[in-house]
Scaffold this active site. Structure first.
Site, PDB file in Angstrom:
ATOM      1  N   ARG A  76       0.793  -1.289  -0.055  1.00  0.00           N
ATOM      2  CA  ARG A  76      -0.043  -0.245   0.066  1.00  0.00           C
ATOM      3  C   ARG A  76       0.935   1.276  -0.004  1.00  0.00           C
ATOM      4  NH1 ARG A  76      -5.110   0.542   0.497  1.00  0.00           N
ATOM      5  NH2 ARG A  76      -5.408  -1.651   1.204  1.00  0.00           N
ATOM      6  N   CYS A  83     -14.919   1.795   0.157  1.00  0.00           N
ATOM      7  CA  CYS A  83     -13.910   1.586   0.695  1.00  0.00           C
ATOM      8  C   CYS A  83     -13.761   1.373   2.368  1.00  0.00           C
ATOM      9  CB  CYS A  83     -13.073   2.681   0.304  1.00  0.00           C
ATOM     10  SG  CYS A  83     -11.319   3.116   1.194  1.00  0.00           S
ATOM     11  N   TRP A 136     -11.435   6.972  -9.123  1.00  0.00           N
ATOM     12  CA  TRP A 136     -12.839   7.302  -8.696  1.00  0.00           C
ATOM     13  C   TRP A 136     -13.405   8.311  -9.788  1.00  0.00           C
ATOM     14  CZ3 TRP A 136     -14.544   3.629  -5.574  1.00  0.00           C
ATOM     15  CH2 TRP A 136     -13.429   2.957  -4.769  1.00  0.00           C
ATOM     16  N   THR A 164      -6.540   8.754  -3.870  1.00  0.00           N
ATOM     17  CA  THR A 164      -7.333   7.614  -2.752  1.00  0.00           C
ATOM     18  C   THR A 164      -8.565   8.488  -2.218  1.00  0.00           C
ATOM     19  OG1 THR A 164      -5.475   8.113  -1.239  1.00  0.00           O
ATOM     20  CG2 THR A 164      -5.425   6.172  -2.622  1.00  0.00           C
ATOM     21  N   VAL A 165      -9.201   7.639  -1.697  1.00  0.00           N
ATOM     22  CA  VAL A 165     -10.190   8.297  -0.739  1.00  0.00           C
ATOM     23  C   VAL A 165      -9.827   7.367   0.634  1.00  0.00           C
ATOM     24  CG1 VAL A 165     -12.377   8.696  -2.060  1.00  0.00           C
ATOM     25  CG2 VAL A 165     -11.617   6.392  -1.387  1.00  0.00           C
ATOM     26  N   GLU A 202      -5.264  10.602   5.170  1.00  0.00           N
ATOM     27  CA  GLU A 202      -4.908   9.394   5.684  1.00  0.00           C
ATOM     28  C   GLU A 202      -5.967   8.984   6.747  1.00  0.00           C
ATOM     29  OE1 GLU A 202      -3.004   6.770   5.645  1.00  0.00           O
ATOM     30  OE2 GLU A 202      -3.998   6.018   7.747  1.00  0.00           O
ATOM     31  N   SER A 203      -6.725   8.043   6.435  1.00  0.00           N
ATOM     32  CA  SER A 203      -7.894   7.877   7.437  1.00  0.00           C
ATOM     33  C   SER A 203      -7.628   7.725   8.759  1.00  0.00           C
ATOM     34  CB  SER A 203      -8.758   6.377   6.947  1.00  0.00           C
ATOM     35  OG  SER A 203      -7.731   5.326   6.975  1.00  0.00           O
TER      36      SER A 203
HETATM   37  N1  GSH Z   1      -3.638   5.144   3.730  1.00  0.00           N
HETATM   38  C1  GSH Z   1      -4.944   5.276   2.987  1.00  0.00           C
HETATM   39  C2  GSH Z   1      -5.318   4.245   2.077  1.00  0.00           C
HETATM   40  C3  GSH Z   1      -6.739   4.682   1.337  1.00  0.00           C
HETATM   41  C4  GSH Z   1      -6.909   3.653   0.182  1.00  0.00           C
HETATM   42  O1  GSH Z   1      -6.134   2.823  -0.256  1.00  0.00           O
HETATM   43  N2  GSH Z   1      -8.089   3.829  -0.568  1.00  0.00           N
HETATM   44  C5  GSH Z   1      -8.429   3.207  -1.727  1.00  0.00           C
HETATM   45  C6  GSH Z   1      -9.883   2.630  -1.799  1.00  0.00           C
HETATM   46  S1  GSH Z   1     -10.030   1.293  -0.381  1.00  0.00           S
HETATM   47  C7  GSH Z   1      -8.357   4.034  -2.755  1.00  0.00           C
HETATM   48  O2  GSH Z   1      -9.012   4.915  -2.998  1.00  0.00           O
HETATM   49  N3  GSH Z   1      -7.592   3.347  -3.925  1.00  0.00           N
HETATM   50  C8  GSH Z   1      -7.737   4.361  -5.376  1.00  0.00           C
HETATM   51  C9  GSH Z   1      -6.458   3.892  -6.139  1.00  0.00           C
HETATM   52  O3  GSH Z   1      -5.690   3.094  -5.552  1.00  0.00           O
HETATM   53  O4  GSH Z   1      -6.491   4.078  -7.350  1.00  0.00           O
HETATM   54  C10 GSH Z   1      -5.947   5.467   3.926  1.00  0.00           C
HETATM   55  O5  GSH Z   1      -6.367   4.598   5.054  1.00  0.00           O
HETATM   56  O6  GSH Z   1      -6.683   6.485   4.055  1.00  0.00           O
END
Ligand code: GSH
Length: 363
Positions: free
Chosen positions: A17, A48, A81, A153-154, A169-170
């Site tokens: 990740r 997500c 997204w 990312t979300v 960062e969540s």
């Molecule tokens: N470290 C980030 C991870 C967030 C993450 O990986 N989100 C995924 C969805 S579950 C995302 O948006 N992925 C889009 C991509 O990889 O293009 C958090 O915890 O906020």
């Protein structure tokens, strides 16, 4: 621009990740990001699990009228997204289960810009971007930083005043929400709750640490593994830690029954202490997705939660059915549709399995 793929590194077949890029906080002492009502906005996906934590915390802290929300469409394609409307998915109407999601896109001053109830299928297709009418989440990242070169990312916590990302960062966003900086604006009808009480903080951090590596992120490491041995190692590791969790909850439950009797024991069954904490908020999004998607889509199928982990299942059902912020932010539509139709490398034909039914057991 090179943006690494969401799947495994071809060299060792293991999923890694990326590290989040925007890491600011909100506080009265911060030079830029001061607490204010209506100034900040959350961009989420209901599918997500990381974004899900932020939505739960926002609701638990009574901030649904303080921090607005826009929800991306469940379908994530090669450009990432997107927001509603999504023409390419227009045939999806009859494939959707019942609408859920329960996301209030407040503050009310932000309208849904002319969308009628017929065209606006909240909980199924997500929402428009209420602030800039962007079509893609990537546009938001480029608005914050035209040179941004990582994944889009979300969740995103956005500042409407300086038009930038405060934090993506969540784990940090939920701490900002819990910190109390928005307390003066919070809905007074929502009982106040501290998800990180001082006396439990070190235990919560300890649990979060192993839950993140072995369960929250563990399912992704198993699901995106591209080598048999990597997959097997990860999936066994997940189940070892689910067993550890089961034992923790089982021991607690026995003690709670002794202390409070059977009737009251369940209302005190939480991962740390005898109250709802951040440890529950961070565990829940993974466990609620486990049977509906991770078992089949990510091949985490040594057992389901409902059949193999009775106490984890009881904890899950209690939280889902008895706590509105968990229930109302859980969209099994988004969850099932997103994973099964977005990861074309794992599921090239995009067939969405109908089961298990029900999505979650009753209490
Ligand atoms: N470290 C980030 C991870 C967030 C993450 O990986 N989100 C995924 C969805 S579950 C995302 O948006 N992925 C889009 C991509 O990889 O293009 C958090 O915890 O906020």
């Amino acid at each position: 621009m090179s943006v690494n793929k969401p799947w495994a590194d071809p060299k060792d077949g293991a999923f890694k990740r990326q590290v989040s890029s925007f890491r600011e906080t909100i506080s009265p002492n911060h030079p830029v990001f001061k607490p204010a009502n209506g100034r900040y906005w959350l961009y989420v996906s209901l599918a997500c699990p990381w974004a899900h934590r932020t939505l739960i915390t926002r609701a638990l802290k009574g901030l649904t009228s303080v921090i607005g929300v826009s929800v991306v469409h469940w379908h994530m394609d090669s450009k990432g997204w997107k927001f509603f409307p999504d023409e390419s998915q227009s045939t999806s109407r009859d494939l959707c289960f019942e609408p859920s999601g329960g996301v209030k896109c407040l503050p009310q001053s932000h309208s849904t810009k002319g969308l009628t109830p017929e065209t606006y299928r909240a909980g199924i297709d997500g929402t428009i971007d209420h602030n800039y009418n962007f079509k893609r989440l990537s546009e938001l990242y480029y608005k914050a930083d035209p040179d941004y070169a990582a994944r889009f990312t979300v969740p995103v916590l956005w500042d409407l005043e300086t038009k930038t990302i405060v934090n993506n960062e969540s784990s940090e966003i939920i701490r900002i929400f819990n910190s109390g900086v928005f307390n003066e604006f919070a809905d007074p009808s929502v009982p106040s709750i501290d998800l990180l009480p001082k006396e439990l903080e070190s235990e919560i951090d300890e649990v979060n640490g192993w839950v993140y590596d072995n369960i929250n992120n563990g399912v992704y490491k198993a699901g995106f593994a591209e080598k048999q041995d990597v997959y097997e190692h990860e999936v066994i590791n997940i189940f070892t830690h689910l067993k550890k969790l089961e034992e923790i909850l089982q021991n607690k439950y026995v003690k709670l029954v002794e202390k409070y009797g059977e009737q009251e024991a369940l209302s005190k069954l939480f991962v740390v202490g005898e109250q709802l904490t951040e440890a529950d908020v961070r565990l829940y999004p993974t466990i609620v997705r486990f049977d509906p998607v991770y078992v089949q889509h990510f091949k985490c199928n040594i057992s389901t939660i409902r059949d193999g982990f009775k106490m984890v299942d009881l904890w899950l059902r209690n939280i889902y059915w008895n706590y509105e912020p968990f229930h109302s932010t859980t969209s099994f539509d988004h969850i099932k549709l997103h994973y099964t139709r977005s990861h074309t490398r794992i599921n090239p034909l995009g067939i969405t399995p109908l089961g298990p039914k029900p999505d979650i057991g009753s209490l």
